[in-house]
Write a protein that holds these residues in place. Structure first.
Motif, PDB file in Angstrom:
ATOM      1  N   ASP A 194       1.912   5.418   0.042  1.00  0.00           N
ATOM      2  CA  ASP A 194       1.560   6.667   0.696  1.00  0.00           C
ATOM      3  C   ASP A 194       0.939   7.583  -0.355  1.00  0.00           C
ATOM      4  N   ASP A 251       2.548   0.579   3.710  1.00  0.00           N
ATOM      5  CA  ASP A 251       2.386  -0.715   4.375  1.00  0.00           C
ATOM      6  C   ASP A 251       2.755  -1.801   3.384  1.00  0.00           C
ATOM      7  N   SER A 252       3.212  -2.939   3.917  1.00  0.00           N
ATOM      8  CA  SER A 252       3.522  -4.073   3.048  1.00  0.00           C
ATOM      9  C   SER A 252       3.236  -5.373   3.775  1.00  0.00           C
ATOM     10  N   ASP A 253       3.106  -6.423   2.991  1.00  0.00           N
ATOM     11  CA  ASP A 253       2.843  -7.749   3.524  1.00  0.00           C
ATOM     12  C   ASP A 253       3.529  -8.732   2.588  1.00  0.00           C
ATOM     13  N   THR A 270       0.879  -1.151   0.000  1.00  0.00           N
ATOM     14  CA  THR A 270       0.000   0.000   0.000  1.00  0.00           C
ATOM     15  C   THR A 270       0.920   1.204   0.000  1.00  0.00           C
TER      16      THR A 270
END
Length: 151
Positions: A73, A133-135, A71
């Motif tokens: 910014d 964000d990351s995963d 995700t």
């Protein structure tokens, strides 16, 4: 639009992309000349864009594949363009996809082993710009992977 003969040709082409045209024509029930004309028409219409080889990365020593979801910014102008430009420069990134929803992008990353993955992650992935964000999801096995369509 495609007729049943075109669909039959595409089914056989997808099932065996390395088949010589004579065999493809025989399997599809058309003459060699008809096959050639129909395939040229489908190329011109953009139905057939390319016939490509598929690389088995594991056979080349890349035993780890990770799917990373990001995700970005969205308060930063041009964050998407900067991120994708930087991700394209990472040789181990073999696929970049964009999405609608809470995840903006997904990268498929290959590595030789876990040590190599850690190096890629620390030196190349963590430096990608504008990440909010990351995963990460590590590939364990592929149950189904096909380019075949219900034609």
């Amino acid at each position: 639009m495609l007729d049943e003969t075109d669909r039959r040709i595409l089914r056989h082409l997808l099932a065996d992309p390395e088949a010589p045209n004579t065999l493809l024509a025989e399997r599809a029930g058309v003459t060699g000349a008809s096959l050639w004309r129909r395939m040229e028409k489908m190329r011109a219409e953009g139905v057939i864009r390319a016939i490509r080889g598929r690389i088995d990365w594991r056979a080349l020593g890349y035993g780890v594949e990770v799917s990373l979801r990001f995700t970005l910014d969205k308060t930063v102008p041009h964050a998407f363009d900067a991120f994708t430009a930087a991700a394209r420069e990472v040789p181990e990134v073999i696929e970049i996809q964009t999405f609608l929803g809470s995840v903006d992008l997904r990268l498929s990353v290959i590595a030789r082993d876990m040590g190599h993955w850690q190096q890629i992650y620390r030196e190349k992935i963590l430096t990608l710009p504008h990440v909010a964000d990351s995963d990460a999801l590590m590939l364990v096995s592929t149950i189904k992977s096909t380019q075949e369509m219900p034609l």
